[in-house]
Design a protein around this motif. Structure first.
Motif, mmCIF file in Angstrom:
data_model
loop_
_atom_site.group_PDB
_atom_site.id
_atom_site.type_symbol
_atom_site.label_atom_id
_atom_site.label_comp_id
_atom_site.label_asym_id
_atom_site.label_seq_id
_atom_site.Cartn_x
_atom_site.Cartn_y
_atom_site.Cartn_z
ATOM 1 N N CYS A 141 0.850 -1.185 0.000
ATOM 2 C CA CYS A 141 0.000 0.000 0.000
ATOM 3 C C CYS A 141 0.887 1.237 0.000
ATOM 4 N N GLY A 142 0.283 2.383 -0.202
ATOM 5 C CA GLY A 142 1.072 3.600 -0.256
ATOM 6 C C GLY A 142 1.398 3.978 -1.691
ATOM 7 N N VAL A 143 1.906 5.185 -1.859
ATOM 8 C CA VAL A 143 2.266 5.653 -3.194
ATOM 9 C C VAL A 143 3.708 6.148 -3.206
ATOM 10 N N GLN A 144 4.376 5.866 -4.300
ATOM 11 C CA GLN A 144 5.762 6.282 -4.416
ATOM 12 C C GLN A 144 5.849 7.682 -4.995
ATOM 13 N N ARG A 145 6.605 8.533 -4.349
ATOM 14 C CA ARG A 145 6.796 9.883 -4.868
ATOM 15 C C ARG A 145 7.986 9.876 -5.822
ATOM 16 N N LYS A 146 8.134 10.976 -6.527
ATOM 17 C CA LYS A 146 9.227 11.025 -7.499
ATOM 18 C C LYS A 146 10.597 10.995 -6.842
ATOM 19 N N ASP A 147 10.648 11.388 -5.577
ATOM 20 C CA ASP A 147 11.936 11.354 -4.877
ATOM 21 C C ASP A 147 12.180 9.989 -4.225
ATOM 22 N N GLN A 148 11.359 9.026 -4.592
ATOM 23 C CA GLN A 148 11.511 7.637 -4.153
ATOM 24 C C GLN A 148 10.991 7.344 -2.747
ATOM 25 N N PHE A 149 10.549 8.381 -2.048
ATOM 26 C CA PHE A 149 9.948 8.104 -0.743
ATOM 27 C C PHE A 149 8.549 7.572 -0.997
ATOM 28 N N ILE A 150 8.070 6.771 -0.074
ATOM 29 C CA ILE A 150 6.733 6.224 -0.220
ATOM 30 C C ILE A 150 5.884 6.718 0.934
ATOM 31 N N GLU A 151 4.708 7.233 0.625
ATOM 32 C CA GLU A 151 3.873 7.793 1.667
ATOM 33 C C GLU A 151 2.475 7.202 1.673
ATOM 34 N N ILE A 152 1.909 7.212 2.869
ATOM 35 C CA ILE A 152 0.534 6.775 3.053
ATOM 36 C C ILE A 152 -0.184 7.912 3.761
ATOM 37 N N GLU A 153 -1.215 8.408 3.150
ATOM 38 C CA GLU A 153 -1.988 9.516 3.733
ATOM 39 C C GLU A 153 -1.075 10.670 4.110
ATOM 40 N N GLY A 154 -0.142 10.991 3.216
ATOM 41 C CA GLY A 154 0.741 12.132 3.439
ATOM 42 C C GLY A 154 1.890 11.876 4.378
ATOM 43 N N ILE A 156 5.316 9.933 5.300
ATOM 44 C CA ILE A 156 6.398 9.180 4.675
ATOM 45 C C ILE A 156 6.761 7.985 5.557
ATOM 46 N N LEU A 157 6.581 6.826 5.019
ATOM 47 C CA LEU A 157 6.803 5.605 5.806
ATOM 48 C C LEU A 157 7.743 4.624 5.123
ATOM 49 N N GLY A 158 8.251 5.003 3.965
ATOM 50 C CA GLY A 158 9.148 4.075 3.284
ATOM 51 C C GLY A 158 9.966 4.764 2.221
ATOM 52 N N PHE A 159 10.869 4.026 1.674
ATOM 53 C CA PHE A 159 11.743 4.561 0.634
ATOM 54 C C PHE A 159 12.069 3.444 -0.335
ATOM 55 N N ARG A 160 11.975 3.752 -1.616
ATOM 56 C CA ARG A 160 12.245 2.723 -2.599
ATOM 57 C C ARG A 160 13.700 2.728 -3.046
ATOM 58 N N ILE A 161 14.301 1.581 -2.960
ATOM 59 C CA ILE A 161 15.691 1.447 -3.393
ATOM 60 C C ILE A 161 15.716 0.641 -4.682
ATOM 61 N N THR A 162 16.399 1.153 -5.682
ATOM 62 C CA THR A 162 16.572 0.409 -6.930
ATOM 63 C C THR A 162 18.068 0.343 -7.194
ATOM 64 N N LYS A 163 18.412 -0.365 -8.216
ATOM 65 C CA LYS A 163 19.843 -0.450 -8.502
ATOM 66 C C LYS A 163 20.404 0.892 -8.940
ATOM 67 N N GLU A 164 19.507 1.803 -9.316
ATOM 68 C CA GLU A 164 19.974 3.134 -9.689
ATOM 69 C C GLU A 164 20.081 4.059 -8.488
ATOM 70 N N SER A 165 19.531 3.631 -7.376
ATOM 71 C CA SER A 165 19.535 4.482 -6.185
ATOM 72 C C SER A 165 20.944 4.827 -5.740
ATOM 73 N N LYS A 166 21.132 6.099 -5.419
ATOM 74 C CA LYS A 166 22.435 6.512 -4.920
ATOM 75 C C LYS A 166 22.343 6.565 -3.403
#
Length: 185
Positions: A141-154, A156-166
Motif C-alpha cells: 500500500c502507499g504511493v511512491q513519490r518522485k523522490d523515491q519516498f513512499i507515503e501513506i496519507e501524506g 512518509i513511511l518508506g523509501f524505494r531502493i533500486t539499482k539506480e539508487s544513490k
DNA sequence: GCGACAG
DNA sequence: ATCTTGTCGC
C-alpha cells in the motif's frame, strides 16, 4: 465470531493495531548506536514445508558470523496484510537458535508500510525489541513519490531502493551493505 | 460493488 | 512463495 478462521484474522488485526503503537520510529537508536552486526532472515517454501534461514554478518566486512537453518510445517496461508500470521512464529523460533549477538534485523517484508502500520518487520521488531528494517520487493500500500519516498496519507513511511539508487537519505547508514534487488522495475 | 493485494 | 514458456532489454 462464530467462524474460527475469521476470529484468528480479527485477533491478528487487533494485535497489529496494538503493536503499531509500540513501534519506535525515532532513528536516534540507529544513529547513536553502532551497528556492527546485522542479522538477515528469510523463509522459502516447498509444498507445505517452510525452510527458514537466518544469518548474522559483520557489517563492515560482510563476513558471515553465524547462520542457522530450520524446517517447519506450514500452518497458515498467505494473506496480504496478515503476513505475520504465516512467518512470524517460524522466524522467531529460528532467531532463538542464534548464539551470536546482532544489532539490527533485516526482514523480507514491509514494516510501517502496511494498512495498519504493522507489517511483519514491525511486529518482529517490537516483539524482539530490536532495530528492524522491513525490506519488501513490491508495494502493499502507499504511493511512491518522485523522490523515491513512499507515503501513506501524506506520511512518509518508506523509501524505494533500486539499482539506480544513490546512497544518501535513508540509505546512508546501510550503504556498506550491498543489496541485490530482484523483481524490481 | 469492484479491484488490489508483502511472501 | 513456487511453477514455468516465451519474451524484452542490455
Amino acid at each position: 465470531m462464530t467462524n474460527p478462521f475469521s476470529a484468528i484474522y480479527q485477533d491478528t488485526i487487533n494485535l497489529q493495531k496494538e503493536i503499531a503503537k509500540k513501534v519506535v520510529t525515532n532513528d536516534n537508536i540507529l544513529l547513536k548506536k553502532q551497528i556492527n552486526y546485522v542479522c538477515g532472515v528469510d523463509v522459502s517454501y516447498k509444498k507445505d514445508i517452510a525452510y527458514c534461514s537466518a544469518v548474522i554478518i559483520k557489517k563492515r566486512s560482510l563476513k558471515s558470523i553465524q547462520y542457522v537453518n530450520t524446517i517447519y510445517p506450514v500452518t497458515q496461508p498467505y494473506i496480504p496484510g496478515l503476513f505475520m500470521l504465516r512467518e512470524a512464529a517460524p522466524i522467531i523460533d529460528t532467531l532463538k537458535l542464534l548464539k551470536s549477538p546482532y544489532d539490527a534485523l533485516l526482514i523480507d517484508g514491509h514494516g510501517q508500510l502496511h494498512p495498519r502500520r504493522c507489517g511483519l518487520a514491525c511486529y518482529l521488531g517490537v516483539v524482539l525489541d530490536k532495530p528492524t528494517i522491513g525490506i519488501a520487493k513490491s508495494l502493499l500500500c502507499g504511493v511512491q513519490r518522485k523522490d523515491q519516498f513512499i507515503e501513506i496519507e501524506g506520511e512518509i513511511l518508506g523509501f524505494r531502493i533500486t539499482k539506480e539508487s544513490k546512497q544518501g537519505s535513508l540509505c546512508e547508514h546501510w550503504a556498506q551493505i550491498e543489496f541485490t534487488i530482484s523483481n524490481s522495475t
